[in-house]
Design an enzyme around this catalytic site. Structure first.
Site, PDB file in Angstrom:
ATOM      1  N   SER A 143     -26.682  84.756  33.585  1.00 17.06           N
ATOM      2  CA  SER A 143     -27.373  84.056  34.280  1.00 17.06           C
ATOM      3  C   SER A 143     -28.885  84.045  33.723  1.00 17.06           C
ATOM      4  CB  SER A 143     -27.604  84.531  35.831  1.00 17.06           C
ATOM      5  OG  SER A 143     -28.054  83.717  36.729  1.00 17.06           O
ATOM      6  N   GLU A 248     -23.222  77.341  31.169  1.00 23.57           N
ATOM      7  CA  GLU A 248     -22.571  77.223  32.544  1.00 23.57           C
ATOM      8  C   GLU A 248     -23.829  77.194  33.417  1.00 23.57           C
ATOM      9  OE1 GLU A 248     -23.151  79.776  35.117  1.00 23.57           O
ATOM     10  OE2 GLU A 248     -24.474  80.908  33.791  1.00 23.57           O
ATOM     11  N   HIS A 318     -20.756  81.753  36.970  1.00 24.34           N
ATOM     12  CA  HIS A 318     -21.211  82.541  38.100  1.00 24.34           C
ATOM     13  C   HIS A 318     -19.724  82.358  39.076  1.00 24.34           C
ATOM     14  CE1 HIS A 318     -25.427  81.670  36.980  1.00 24.34           C
ATOM     15  NE2 HIS A 318     -25.659  82.985  37.838  1.00 24.34           N
TER      16      HIS A 318
END
Length: 348
Positions: A143, A248, A318
């Protein structure tokens, strides 16, 4: 000095100055040889750091500590992990200090980010890249940690790991991946797991959708698309020439994904790549109503013309079952199978 001589001298000075700026910019975005960290082993110490968002509750730290102890590791908690500065886990300098201290500490063998959120971009100017390069260690997170993984790779060549953070779900699948990759240093193929719904007649979750068929080899870079795009135009974005890009995202509108890919395209990054793997875009739902695009349509718009192997639906991002990907390692992408095969060990 007459006017003509002055103009010639000024023009020459400007050209030299511009040349220096171009050389400096080029130098900051050239490939750095990969530096491999030492593998972890039972009894090693890992440092928990919070380089971005603040922890919501102390119990999250307790769970993270117990998870890594269950893996046979000792845990050292960063000095500023429980600090709070707005939505950050302490000031920019203090969050960076925990990372610098962990790399400098001879008793620490690996470094794991407790959570993402936002804030890693702000600590980049305070990182001690010289010390980090002299003390290569396992670094794990995803992230917002995308900034650290890519920034450190660009400036030091450090191979790092895009995978669950400290407060992520750590189950047997994640433990097995960590042992196989970071403890054992295995070379294997990373691919989606079979659907665990035994009643389903076919695979329903984590399905691979091939955009361009084929395979290619290159070093793996990438992470969260939003965060990675925020590094465009800075000296912290890795050189993309011949790389395999994995990306992502989470909770983004389709038009924002479109915008981020447009930024990478306009910056000339997409055309440099050898292959593209898109993982999961959790909670990225198509716009309702006339004229909306799906994710696949957006990817086809940007990836199809490149003619390089590309797929979407990889089991990383995630999601609970988040595969670990080693950034900086040479891999082979197979866009038809939706797989990434490690061609070298990610640790020494």
């Amino acid at each position: 000095m007459d006017r003509r001589t002055f103009v010639k001298a000024s023009t020459l000075g400007m050209l030299v100055s511009q040349s220096s700026l171009v050389s400096a910019a080029t130098a900051s975005h050239t490939s750095t040889p990969s530096v491999f960290p030492k593998r972890l082993k039972q009894g090693d110490t890992v440092a928990l750091v919070a380089p971005a968002g603040a922890l919501d509750q102390k119990v999250e730290l307790d769970i993270a500590i117990e998870s890594f102890q269950a893996l046979g590791l000792k845990v050292k908690v960063g000095k500023h992990v429980l600090d709070r500065d707005g939505y950050f886990a302490g000031t920019d300098k203090n969050r960076a200090a925990d990372i610098n201290d962990a790399f400098a500490d001879k008793n620490v063998n690996g470094i794991i980010a407790l959570r993402g959120g936002w804030g890693c971009n702000r600590i980049l100017p305070f990182l001690d890249f010289a010390t980090i390069k002299k003390n290569p260690k396992v670094l794990l997170g995803y992230s917002d940690i995308t900034t650290l993984l890519n920034g450190l790779y660009q400036h030091t060549g450090l191979v790092s790991f895009h995978g669950p953070v400290g407060i992520s779900y750590w189950g047997q699948d994640q433990a097995q991946q960590m042992r196989r990759m970071i403890f054992d240093g295995g070379k294997f193929t990373i691919e989606n797991q079979p659907d665990k719904d035994q009643n389903a007649l076919t695979q329903r979750r984590n399905r691979i959708q091939t955009i361009n068929s084929g395979s290619a080899e290159g070093r793996l870079v990438g992470g969260n698309l939003t965060v990675l795009t925020s590094l465009v135009g800075t000296p912290y974005l890795p050189d993309m020439q011949g790389k395999i890009l994995f990306i992502e995202d989470v909770s983004e509108s389709i038009y924002r994904i479109d915008r981020y890919l447009s930024t990478l395209q306009l910056a000339g990054k997409l055309e440099q790549l050898a292959g593209i793997a898109f993982g999961q875009c959790a909670d990225c739902n198509p716009e309702k109503g006339y004229g909306g695009f799906t994710l696949l349509q957006i990817f086809e718009h940007y990836f199809k013309p490149l003619g390089i192997p590309a797929f979407m639906g990889g089991q990383f991002g995630h999601v609970r079952d988040n595969n670990i990907l080693p950034l900086g390692v040479k891999v082979r992408i197979d866009a038809d199978k939706g797989s990434l095969t490690l061609l070298e060990s990610p640790v020494t």
